[in-house]
Scaffold this motif. Structure first.
Motif, short mmCIF file in Angstrom:
data_model
loop_
_atom_site.label_atom_id
_atom_site.label_comp_id
_atom_site.label_asym_id
_atom_site.label_seq_id
_atom_site.Cartn_x
_atom_site.Cartn_y
_atom_site.Cartn_z
N ASN A 1 0.63 -1.22 0.07
CA ASN A 1 -0.15 -0.30 -0.05
C ASN A 1 0.73 1.29 0.09
O ASN A 1 0.26 2.34 0.21
CB ASN A 1 -0.78 -0.04 1.33
N PHE A 2 2.33 1.12 0.01
CA PHE A 2 2.97 2.40 -0.17
C PHE A 2 2.87 3.00 -1.77
O PHE A 2 3.66 2.45 -2.75
CB PHE A 2 4.63 2.12 -0.07
N GLY A 3 1.74 3.92 -1.95
CA GLY A 3 1.47 4.25 -3.40
C GLY A 3 2.72 4.52 -4.07
O GLY A 3 2.87 4.41 -5.22
N ASN A 4 3.37 5.67 -3.64
CA ASN A 4 4.39 6.51 -4.14
C ASN A 4 5.39 5.41 -4.63
O ASN A 4 6.07 5.52 -5.55
CB ASN A 4 4.76 7.44 -3.18
N THR A 5 5.96 4.56 -3.73
CA THR A 5 6.92 3.55 -3.94
C THR A 5 6.53 2.60 -5.00
O THR A 5 7.29 2.18 -5.89
CB THR A 5 7.19 2.79 -2.41
#
Length: 478
Positions: free
Chosen positions: A286-290
């Motif tokens: 769920n780490f969108g940017n990563t």
């Protein structure tokens, strides 16, 4: 520059691959890895800049980052603004003249317009933020494609009244919180039952419209994305909780250096943890940017998108993006002060909207003007890290960024090559601890650490803004 990458497959053993960071081409001895049909996206070539060839801005603007002020009701350990001298405070009295100053800029409805509101803590400036945003909304009320509003807050000043206003004004919200590592950053609003209830109630409402995230930074005492993800799933009850930011901290000052990776062993452990989390949990992290970085790098390698199209990590090199305060002062980015000198010795103040044609930012250095970036395999992921750091702060930030991005680099190459995990990069341009990706091949003798003389860090409440107690510039005392 071409890098020879030694990779290992659990069934097929070791194999050499070759990666060119300029052409963004990956190949082995038999083939070039690419999409069956390459259609490169339309992109603008990046323009190098430095204090001798300053960064300029266009009058055609699509993103405005408004610096409301640097005051905050928290004093967090690795805040980029902690030791920054505070400029004179602005107020709602500045709104009318600020909106008039915007007329020097050109906006296009078909392209769209974003307004980001920044502090300090932006909600310290609630009595300015509210009428300012409403005035901006009115200014563009004739647009069908309305401007987009966003804000990052520590969450501690949210009330139900403010939450309702943010919702109906169509804000996108990021709540700065480091999950299980929040104690490293600073106070935790979740420790207050009333604040926790308000934040979670607001989160549940905004989550349904995909308009909220928890923004987390990695540091040496908060290294597991899986543990961070689990923290937010547990506290929200949402398996798909959105987590923003996700990069390792930049070393803006000595406090951030202390929160950076200190030894080769810490670098290797962080790389392994990051790589394993990505491979084991993928998009469920769920780490969108990563995850977006990983996906974008995969597509750019397979489409051979050259380095000449790579901008800066923050996006502030974009001539169509501008950071300004309510006096119309143009600054390097939203995290700096007009009173502050950049690490390269130049002022962060680049001019004013009143004399826009002479605005120039001498405070930043493009990655093309940093030799270490040009010769780095993770350039397309790191994107030059922070463009205004220099000296020891740049060196530490660069090391953090390398370890953060080499794990993503390895994950992408593993996927592209069908399971060959990069273990070493042969290049005379890289020091041994960067060639040996996981620290499993070479023997690394740790550098002797300098003795740290204890220094007292003092942060004092200096007054109130709109009835909120705020801290002044942090100082050091021996």
């Amino acid at each position: 520059m071409i890098f020879e990458i030694i990779s290992s497959h659990p069934e097929h053993g070791n194999k050499k691959f070759y990666y060119d960071n300029e052409t963004n081409v990956l190949r082995d001895d038999e083939r070039v890895f690419e999409f069956p049909r390459i259609e490169k996206p339309q992109m603008r070539e990046t323009k190098p800049f430095s204090k001798d060839d300053p960064l300029k801005k266009s009058t055609n603007i699509s993103t405005i980052k408004i610096q409301l002020g640097l005051s905050c009701n928290y004093t967090c350990d690795y805040c980029s603004q902690r030791f920054v001298e505070r400029p004179p405070e602005t107020s709602k009295k500045d709104i009318e003249s600020f909106l008039a100053k915007l007329d020097v800029l050109n906006f296009r409805e078909d392209i769209g317009l974003k307004f980001e509101f920044w502090g300090g803590e932006p909600l310290v400036y609630w009595k300015t933020l509210k009428p300012l945003t409403e005035a901006i909304k009115e200014k563009f009320s004739h647009w069908e494609n309305k401007p987009v509003f966003s804000m990052v807050t520590n969450g501690s000043l949210l009330t139900r009244e403010i939450c309702s206003w943010l919702y109906y004004m169509n804000f996108n919200i990021g709540i700065s919180h480091d999950g299980p590592g929040q104690h490293v950053r600073g106070p935790d609003p979740f420790d207050d039952p009333e604040k926790k209830a308000i934040i979670l109630e607001f989160y549940n409402i905004m989550h349904e419209q995909n308009r909220i995230s928890f923004n987390t930074m990695m540091n040496r005492r908060n290294t597991s994305r899986k543990e961070i993800r689990d923290f937010f799933v547990n506290i929200t009850g949402k398996e798909d909780v959105r987590i923003g930011e996700g990069n390792f901290v930049d070393a803006y000052d000595d406090a951030a250096i202390e929160n950076s990776l200190q030894t080769y062993q810490e670098h290797f452990e962080y790389r392994r943890s990051s790589f394993n989390d990505i491979l084991d949990y993928g998009h469920t992290l769920n780490f969108g940017n990563t995850l977006e970085k990983i996906d974008r790098f995969y597509r750019s390698v397979m489409a051979h998108v050259e380095s000449k199209y790579v901008g800066q990590k923050c996006g502030m090199e974009d001539e169509h993006t501008i950071a300004i305060d309510l006096k119309g002062n143009v600054v390097t980015c939203q995290n700096v002060s007009i009173m502050e000198t950049s690490k390269n010795g130049e002022s962060h103040l680049g001019g004013n909207l009143d004399d826009y044609e002479n605005v120039s930012l001498k405070s930043a250095t493009h990655w093309m003007n940093r030799d270490v970036c040009v010769k780095c395999p993770v350039l397309h992921l790191c994107k030059g890290s922070c463009m205004y750091l220099d000296g020891k702060y740049w060196d530490v930030t660069c090391d953090n960024a390398y370890s953060d991005n080499i794990a993503l680099f390895a994950a992408v190459l593993t996927d592209i090559t069908g399971g060959y995990i990069p273990i070493a990069i042969n290049s005379k341009e890289l020091p041994p601890h960067r060639q040996d990706i996981w620290g499993t091949i070479l023997k690394h003798e740790e550098k002797p650490k300098q003795k740290i003389i204890p220094i007292k860090v003092v942060a004092e409440i200096v007054g109130k803004i709109d009835e909120v107690e705020v801290y002044g510039q942090t100082r050091l005392e021996k």
